[in-house]
Design an enzyme around this catalytic site. Structure first.
Site, PDB file in Angstrom:
ATOM      1  N   LYS A 174      23.492  -6.219  -5.879  1.00 37.42           N
ATOM      2  CA  LYS A 174      24.860  -6.512  -6.337  1.00 37.42           C
ATOM      3  C   LYS A 174      25.898  -5.934  -5.385  1.00 37.42           C
ATOM      4  O   LYS A 174      27.072  -5.833  -5.717  1.00 37.42           O
ATOM      5  CB  LYS A 174      25.076  -5.931  -7.734  1.00 37.42           C
ATOM      6  CG  LYS A 174      24.178  -6.522  -8.802  1.00 37.42           C
ATOM      7  CD  LYS A 174      24.533  -5.959 -10.161  1.00 37.42           C
ATOM      8  CE  LYS A 174      23.604  -6.481 -11.238  1.00 37.42           C
ATOM      9  NZ  LYS A 174      23.840  -5.787 -12.514  1.00 37.42           N
ATOM     10  N   HIS A 226       7.267   6.142  10.615  1.00 33.57           N
ATOM     11  CA  HIS A 226       6.544   5.993   9.348  1.00 33.57           C
ATOM     12  C   HIS A 226       5.584   7.197   9.308  1.00 33.57           C
ATOM     13  O   HIS A 226       4.389   7.056   9.540  1.00 33.57           O
ATOM     14  CB  HIS A 226       5.793   4.657   9.368  1.00 33.57           C
ATOM     15  CG  HIS A 226       5.171   4.253   8.075  1.00 33.57           C
ATOM     16  ND1 HIS A 226       5.088   5.078   6.977  1.00 33.57           N
ATOM     17  CD2 HIS A 226       4.587   3.078   7.704  1.00 33.57           C
ATOM     18  CE1 HIS A 226       4.478   4.431   5.995  1.00 33.57           C
ATOM     19  NE2 HIS A 226       4.173   3.215   6.417  1.00 33.57           N
ATOM     20  N   ARG A 253      11.967   3.638   1.707  1.00 34.23           N
ATOM     21  CA  ARG A 253      11.716   2.731   2.827  1.00 34.23           C
ATOM     22  C   ARG A 253      12.959   1.881   3.002  1.00 34.23           C
ATOM     23  O   ARG A 253      13.514   1.384   2.029  1.00 34.23           O
ATOM     24  CB  ARG A 253      10.510   1.850   2.519  1.00 34.23           C
ATOM     25  CG  ARG A 253      10.366   0.693   3.492  1.00 34.23           C
ATOM     26  CD  ARG A 253       9.057  -0.005   3.335  1.00 34.23           C
ATOM     27  NE  ARG A 253       7.975   0.794   3.884  1.00 34.23           N
ATOM     28  CZ  ARG A 253       6.744   0.313   4.105  1.00 34.23           C
ATOM     29  NH1 ARG A 253       6.436  -0.932   3.809  1.00 34.23           N
ATOM     30  NH2 ARG A 253       5.817   1.082   4.626  1.00 34.23           N
ATOM     31  N   ARG A 280       0.811  -1.224   0.000  1.00 31.11           N
ATOM     32  CA  ARG A 280       0.000   0.000   0.000  1.00 31.11           C
ATOM     33  C   ARG A 280       0.841   1.268   0.000  1.00 31.11           C
ATOM     34  O   ARG A 280       0.510   2.219  -0.721  1.00 31.11           O
ATOM     35  CB  ARG A 280      -1.056  -0.008   1.096  1.00 31.11           C
ATOM     36  CG  ARG A 280      -0.600  -0.022   2.512  1.00 31.11           C
ATOM     37  CD  ARG A 280      -1.440  -0.928   3.360  1.00 31.11           C
ATOM     38  NE  ARG A 280      -0.847  -2.252   3.313  1.00 31.11           N
ATOM     39  CZ  ARG A 280      -1.537  -3.378   3.339  1.00 31.11           C
ATOM     40  NH1 ARG A 280      -2.826  -3.356   3.425  1.00 31.11           N
ATOM     41  NH2 ARG A 280      -0.909  -4.535   3.291  1.00 31.11           N
ATOM     42  N   THR A 281       1.930   1.316   0.757  1.00 32.93           N
ATOM     43  CA  THR A 281       2.675   2.572   0.855  1.00 32.93           C
ATOM     44  C   THR A 281       3.305   2.947  -0.490  1.00 32.93           C
ATOM     45  O   THR A 281       3.203   4.085  -0.939  1.00 32.93           O
ATOM     46  CB  THR A 281       3.751   2.474   1.952  1.00 32.93           C
ATOM     47  OG1 THR A 281       3.127   2.039   3.158  1.00 32.93           O
ATOM     48  CG2 THR A 281       4.431   3.804   2.201  1.00 32.93           C
TER      49      THR A 281
END
Ligand code: NCD
Length: 302
Positions: free
Chosen positions: A83, A133, A105, A55-56
């Site tokens: 990598k 958040h 995030r 959702r975010t």
């Protein structure tokens, strides 16, 4: 908010109020046929997600597009992060493509703050480890205000794995700035006593019945197994002691609303009956996420 949005703790109450007001202005747009405004045409928002999200990430992407901006999303799987590139190199590389804001995030608490110190580009924190958040707390406040005239004096119970929850931390900071009476509840290892010193107006109980009694707002949280080393409580035992069901929901105020940031673990912290009931505003939270993120992006892109 000078540059980006890193956390709620550093925001002053008027800044929060103005974002919530602006989000209110964007709310009706979500119901319209034509949902796109041409406010920020030609601006570029890059979403960089080093942790899973549904959702975010989608919500930030939609919010950017509804402002008329372009949005691209990158996740750590399938990018050069896998990598072995350092965080600073990855983000510096993206910055060279001249985005106007980076939404990120990351599993490490403080990662967006670190980048904000090293890069000239505005960073919006979409969740850093177990720290904060901020847009989740803003959309939660918007949702509460759609159901109550003000935050002042409300009793809010936050129930579940508070220790590992950035959602809880951002909500505690935001709600305490508005004089909310906050009750944190969950098993003792997930709700340590120190949390009551986080902000004014916070109390702790390990008894869900006490947390629910006469409460206005109930926020349920997922047990964040990905942030715990030890194996946690068996699901059945957890739901028996800390799950929200119709029988214990009856202890709250008759018009109490039930919230959850998602993803929900049905049958664990919340019963299906409650999650799908008329008391649940869980999908309104998701819908409000877009309006709130439009307000945040607009502020940052200005
Ligand atoms: C939360 C998160 O990622 O912090 N989800 C969300 O953004 N809506 C909560 C969780 O993962 O349990």
């Amino acid at each position: 908010m000078t540059k980006g949005l890193l956390d709620i703790e550093a925001l002053a109450r008027p800044e929060i109020e103005s974002l919530l007001e602006r989000a209110k202005y964007f709310q009706p747009l979500q119901q319209m046929r034509d949902k796109r405004l041409e406010l920020h045409v030609g601006r570029l928002v890059v979403n960089l997600f080093f942790e899973s999200s549904t959702r975010t990430r989608i919500s930030f992407e939609i919010a950017a597009r509804r402002l008329g901006a372009d949005a691209v999303s990158i996740s750590s799987q399938g990018s050069s992060v896998s990598k072995g590139e350092t965080l600073l190199d990855t983000v510096s590389t993206l910055s060279a493509m001249r985005p106007d804001a980076i939404v990120m995030r990351h599993a490490a608490s403080g990662a967006p703050h670190f980048l904000a110190r090293h890069l000239p580009i505005p960073i919006i924190n979409a969740g850093d480890g177990q720290h904060e958040h901020p847009t989740q707390a803003l959309l939660d406040a918007r949702t509460i205000l759609d159901n109550r005239p003000s935050l002042e004096g409300l009793r809010v119970a936050i129930i579940g794995d508070i220790l590992h929850s950035r959602v809880a931390r951002s909500n505690i900071h935001l709600l305490s700035k508005f004089g909310v009476d906050l009750v944190l509840c969950g098993p003792a290892p997930l709700v340590p006593q120190e949390l009551k010193h986080m902000a004014p107006g916070v109390t702790i109980t390990h008894d869900i019945r006490e947390a629910l009694r006469e409460t206005d707002i109930i926020m349920m949280l997922r047990v964040q197994l990905e942030r715990q080393n030890e194996t946690s409580f068996p699901a059945g035992e957890y739901s028996r002691f800390y799950g929200l069901r119709a029988d214990n929901l009856a202890l709250a105020k008759p018009d109490a609303i039930v919230m959850h940031p998602g993803p929900m673990n049905r049958g664990r912290e919340i019963s299906t009956e409650v999650a799908d009931s008329s008391r649940s505003v869980i999908l309104s939270q998701v819908e409000n996420g877009i309006a709130v993120r439009m307000a945040v992006l607009e502020k940052v892109l200005q």
